[in-house]
Design a protein around this motif. Structure first.
Motif, PDB file in Angstrom:
ATOM      1  N   LYS A  36     -30.610 -41.931  -9.397  1.00 36.74           N
ATOM      2  CA  LYS A  36     -30.216 -43.260  -9.041  1.00 36.74           C
ATOM      3  C   LYS A  36     -30.067 -43.186  -7.490  1.00 36.74           C
ATOM      4  N   PHE A  37     -29.408 -41.918  -7.114  1.00 36.86           N
ATOM      5  CA  PHE A  37     -29.123 -41.877  -5.531  1.00 36.86           C
ATOM      6  C   PHE A  37     -30.762 -41.965  -4.952  1.00 36.86           C
ATOM      7  N   HIS A  38     -31.562 -40.996  -5.336  1.00 35.96           N
ATOM      8  CA  HIS A  38     -32.879 -40.878  -4.792  1.00 35.96           C
ATOM      9  C   HIS A  38     -33.666 -42.217  -4.964  1.00 35.96           C
ATOM     10  N   SER A  39     -33.566 -42.975  -6.099  1.00 39.18           N
ATOM     11  CA  SER A  39     -34.420 -44.127  -5.999  1.00 39.18           C
ATOM     12  C   SER A  39     -34.005 -45.319  -5.337  1.00 39.18           C
ATOM     13  N   PHE A  40     -32.703 -45.259  -4.990  1.00 40.72           N
ATOM     14  CA  PHE A  40     -31.954 -46.304  -3.938  1.00 40.72           C
ATOM     15  C   PHE A  40     -32.647 -45.891  -2.456  1.00 40.72           C
ATOM     16  N   ASN A  42     -35.293 -44.123  -1.638  1.00 39.38           N
ATOM     17  CA  ASN A  42     -36.913 -44.473  -1.857  1.00 39.38           C
ATOM     18  C   ASN A  42     -37.155 -45.956  -1.572  1.00 39.38           C
ATOM     19  N   LYS A  43     -36.422 -46.744  -2.400  1.00 42.11           N
ATOM     20  CA  LYS A  43     -36.514 -48.008  -2.354  1.00 42.11           C
ATOM     21  C   LYS A  43     -36.205 -48.753  -0.878  1.00 42.11           C
ATOM     22  N   MET A  44     -35.276 -48.086  -0.355  1.00 47.04           N
ATOM     23  CA  MET A  44     -34.525 -48.499   0.981  1.00 47.04           C
ATOM     24  C   MET A  44     -35.737 -48.444   1.913  1.00 47.04           C
ATOM     25  N   LYS A  45     -36.272 -47.009   1.938  1.00 44.59           N
ATOM     26  CA  LYS A  45     -37.329 -46.627   2.726  1.00 44.59           C
ATOM     27  C   LYS A  45     -38.723 -46.851   2.612  1.00 44.59           C
ATOM     28  N   LYS A  46     -38.765 -47.336   1.484  1.00 40.77           N
ATOM     29  CA  LYS A  46     -39.999 -47.871   0.973  1.00 40.77           C
ATOM     30  C   LYS A  46     -41.178 -46.758   0.828  1.00 40.77           C
ATOM     31  N   ASP A  47     -40.698 -45.672   0.768  1.00 35.40           N
ATOM     32  CA  ASP A  47     -41.469 -44.555   0.323  1.00 35.40           C
ATOM     33  C   ASP A  47     -40.736 -43.234  -0.474  1.00 35.40           C
ATOM     34  N   THR A  48     -41.340 -42.610  -0.949  1.00 32.11           N
ATOM     35  CA  THR A  48     -40.683 -41.425  -1.632  1.00 32.11           C
ATOM     36  C   THR A  48     -40.551 -40.321  -0.342  1.00 32.11           C
ATOM     37  N   VAL A  49     -39.063 -40.029  -0.450  1.00 37.42           N
ATOM     38  CA  VAL A  49     -38.870 -39.272   0.718  1.00 37.42           C
ATOM     39  C   VAL A  49     -38.273 -37.804   0.243  1.00 37.42           C
ATOM     40  N   SER A  50     -38.413 -36.690   0.863  1.00 36.97           N
ATOM     41  CA  SER A  50     -37.648 -35.514   0.371  1.00 36.97           C
ATOM     42  C   SER A  50     -36.248 -35.230   1.026  1.00 36.97           C
ATOM     43  N   VAL A  51     -35.475 -34.615   0.185  1.00 34.24           N
ATOM     44  CA  VAL A  51     -34.239 -34.532   0.573  1.00 34.24           C
ATOM     45  C   VAL A  51     -33.902 -34.013   1.832  1.00 34.24           C
ATOM     46  N   TRP A  52     -34.756 -33.446   2.782  1.00 34.69           N
ATOM     47  CA  TRP A  52     -34.870 -32.954   4.046  1.00 34.69           C
ATOM     48  C   TRP A  52     -34.782 -34.368   4.953  1.00 34.69           C
ATOM     49  N   ASP A  53     -35.414 -35.294   4.442  1.00 38.44           N
ATOM     50  CA  ASP A  53     -35.467 -36.482   5.407  1.00 38.44           C
ATOM     51  C   ASP A  53     -34.397 -37.382   5.273  1.00 38.44           C
ATOM     52  N   ILE A  54     -33.407 -37.345   4.322  1.00 38.98           N
ATOM     53  CA  ILE A  54     -32.296 -38.162   4.005  1.00 38.98           C
ATOM     54  C   ILE A  54     -31.272 -37.999   4.974  1.00 38.98           C
TER      55      ILE A  54
END
Length: 108
Positions: A36-40, A42-54
């Motif tokens: 759920k955290f990752h989905s939020f 990704n939705k916020m950034k409008k892309d699939t991001v790695s944990v490195w980029d959070i």
């Protein structure tokens, strides 16, 4: 360690928790919340991001949103899940810094 295969090491985290003798029901709840955290994010950034980029601000936005729907006790438990996850990511070199320890002490 960055790369497509290291985008979201959730399966590795699950194995780590299983080896720590955590109750399987607890692990499943943790994995659902991490997803759920990752989905939020990704939705916020409008892309699939790695944990490195959070970033810390992303986590803050997530928990600000969650706090609208959760009791303080539940929110604290959810913060603990993400804190444990980020501690694992930091120990394994997936993220350069474990900012969740600071987040946890300063949130709210």
């Amino acid at each position: 360690m960055r790369g497509v295969e290291k985008l979201l090491p959730i399966a590795e985290f699950k194995t780590y928790r299983e080896k720590s003798n955590i109750n399987p029901n607890t692990i499943e709840m943790e994995i659902k919340y991490i997803n759920k955290f990752h989905s939020f994010i990704n939705k916020m950034k409008k892309d699939t991001v790695s944990v490195w980029d959070i970033k810390l601000k992303d986590v803050t936005m997530f928990f600000d949103e969650e706090s609208k729907y959760l009791s303080d006790r539940t929110l604290y438990r959810k913060i603990t899940i993400i804190t444990t996850y980020y501690d694992y990511l930091w120990k394994k070199g997936y993220v350069p810094i474990d900012f969740m320890a600071k987040f946890r002490s300063n949130y709210r």
